[in-house]
Write a protein that holds these residues in place. Structure first.
Motif, PDB file in Angstrom:
ATOM      1  N   MET A 184       0.651  -1.167   0.231  1.00  0.00           N
ATOM      2  CA  MET A 184       0.197   0.295   0.574  1.00  0.00           C
ATOM      3  C   MET A 184       1.249   1.599   0.266  1.00  0.00           C
ATOM      4  O   MET A 184       1.973   0.859   0.482  1.00  0.00           O
ATOM      5  N   HIS A 185       0.029   2.097  -0.698  1.00  0.00           N
ATOM      6  CA  HIS A 185       0.597   3.662  -0.403  1.00  0.00           C
ATOM      7  C   HIS A 185       0.335   5.000   0.792  1.00  0.00           C
ATOM      8  O   HIS A 185      -1.074   5.208   0.580  1.00  0.00           O
ATOM      9  N   TYR A 186       0.402   4.662   1.344  1.00  0.00           N
ATOM     10  CA  TYR A 186      -0.033   5.464   2.677  1.00  0.00           C
ATOM     11  C   TYR A 186       0.685   6.528   3.672  1.00  0.00           C
ATOM     12  O   TYR A 186       0.274   6.800   4.427  1.00  0.00           O
ATOM     13  N   THR A 187       1.110   6.819   2.917  1.00  0.00           N
ATOM     14  CA  THR A 187       2.724   8.075   3.094  1.00  0.00           C
ATOM     15  C   THR A 187       2.116   9.401   4.104  1.00  0.00           C
ATOM     16  O   THR A 187       1.724   9.926   5.027  1.00  0.00           O
ATOM     17  N   HIS A 188       1.442   9.419   2.713  1.00  0.00           N
ATOM     18  CA  HIS A 188       0.128  10.356   4.045  1.00  0.00           C
ATOM     19  C   HIS A 188      -1.299  10.526   4.732  1.00  0.00           C
ATOM     20  O   HIS A 188      -2.078  11.791   4.242  1.00  0.00           O
ATOM     21  N   PHE A 189      -1.412   9.156   4.505  1.00  0.00           N
ATOM     22  CA  PHE A 189      -2.508   8.886   5.980  1.00  0.00           C
ATOM     23  C   PHE A 189      -2.488   9.464   7.468  1.00  0.00           C
ATOM     24  O   PHE A 189      -3.631  10.212   7.698  1.00  0.00           O
ATOM     25  N   ASP A 190      -1.602   9.254   7.525  1.00  0.00           N
ATOM     26  CA  ASP A 190      -0.751   9.748   8.481  1.00  0.00           C
ATOM     27  C   ASP A 190       0.323  11.333   8.924  1.00  0.00           C
ATOM     28  O   ASP A 190       1.093  10.915   8.316  1.00  0.00           O
ATOM     29  N   ASP A 191       0.304  11.935  10.113  1.00  0.00           N
ATOM     30  CA  ASP A 191       1.132  12.921  10.556  1.00  0.00           C
ATOM     31  C   ASP A 191       2.791  12.722  10.574  1.00  0.00           C
ATOM     32  O   ASP A 191       3.655  12.466  10.916  1.00  0.00           O
ATOM     33  N   LEU A 193       3.218   8.204  11.193  1.00  0.00           N
ATOM     34  CA  LEU A 193       3.243   7.001  10.630  1.00  0.00           C
ATOM     35  C   LEU A 193       4.204   5.954  10.852  1.00  0.00           C
ATOM     36  O   LEU A 193       3.345   4.949  11.882  1.00  0.00           O
TER      37      LEU A 193
END
Length: 207
Positions: A184-191, A193
């Motif tokens: 998955m690409h979730y780098t910008h999901f949470d400030d 990680l």
């Protein structure tokens, strides 16, 4: 006057030097062929593993391949065996790295497998699994590796005080999480990680 024979003044062509030995050629041992095959496999998958392609990649003739391998299938078997050995060695090392509290060991497993994996390693993992979708031998090897991974972490969960049934469900959840994250690409999901991953790991490991 006596006639004396006249010596010929014709220039004789130079004598060619005979080759006493064959010109040196690049020689590859079986391990080198498997290394090259894995490089191609990571980029092109199993369909890209052709003897002609490998020989060109290695700068040698096809004949040198058949010196070590009966056929293409023998090479594919060697690639599978290398992947299996590497993955089993990896999980054994990871689950035994930290001695002591089983929960700390489980957190370490999640940290290692949940970290950003190198691109080549992930490409090989995906290529093997894609191969296993349509090849029974590859599928059997992948299943063996997955079951071994699950069993190693199941033991840690049991040692942490869980029942066998709960340990099995947590072990499966652990790998579903870490391998899912790797896709998955979730780098910008949470400030934050790292904090997010820590909370996830705590939910998986906690009783």
């Amino acid at each position: 006057m006596e006639n004396k024979p006249v010596k010929s003044t014709a220039i004789k062509p130079p004598t060619r030097a005979r080759r006493t030995s064959a010109e040196p050629r690049t020689q590859l041992d079986p391990d080198a062929w498997v290394d090259a095959a894995i490089d191609v496999f990571a980029r092109e998958g199993v369909t890209g593993l052709r003897v002609e392609v490998l020989a060109k990649h290695c700068g040698v003739t096809k004949g040198s391949f058949y010196w070590h391998f009966k056929d293409r299938q023998a090479l594919l078997d060697a690639v599978l065996a290398r992947w299996k050995e590497g993955r089993i060695r990896d999980i054994e090392k990871t689950t035994a790295m930290m001695q002591g509290d089983p929960r700390d060991q489980l957190h370490y497993v999640i940290e290692v497998y949940g970290a950003n994996r190198n691109r080549k390693g992930m490409s090989i993992e995906l290529a093997v699994r894609d191969w296993a979708r349509h090849d029974t031998k590859a599928a059997a090897v992948v299943e063996e590796v997955d079951l071994y991974r699950l069993e190693c972490t199941r033991k840690l969960f049991v040692n942490s005080g869980m029942t066998d049934a709960e340990a099995k469900s947590r072990s499966l959840l652990l790998y579903a999480c870490v391998f899912g994250l790797s896709l998955m690409h979730y780098t910008h999901f949470d400030d934050n990680l790292s904090d997010l991953k820590q909370r996830i790991a705590e939910r998986i490991v906690s009783s």
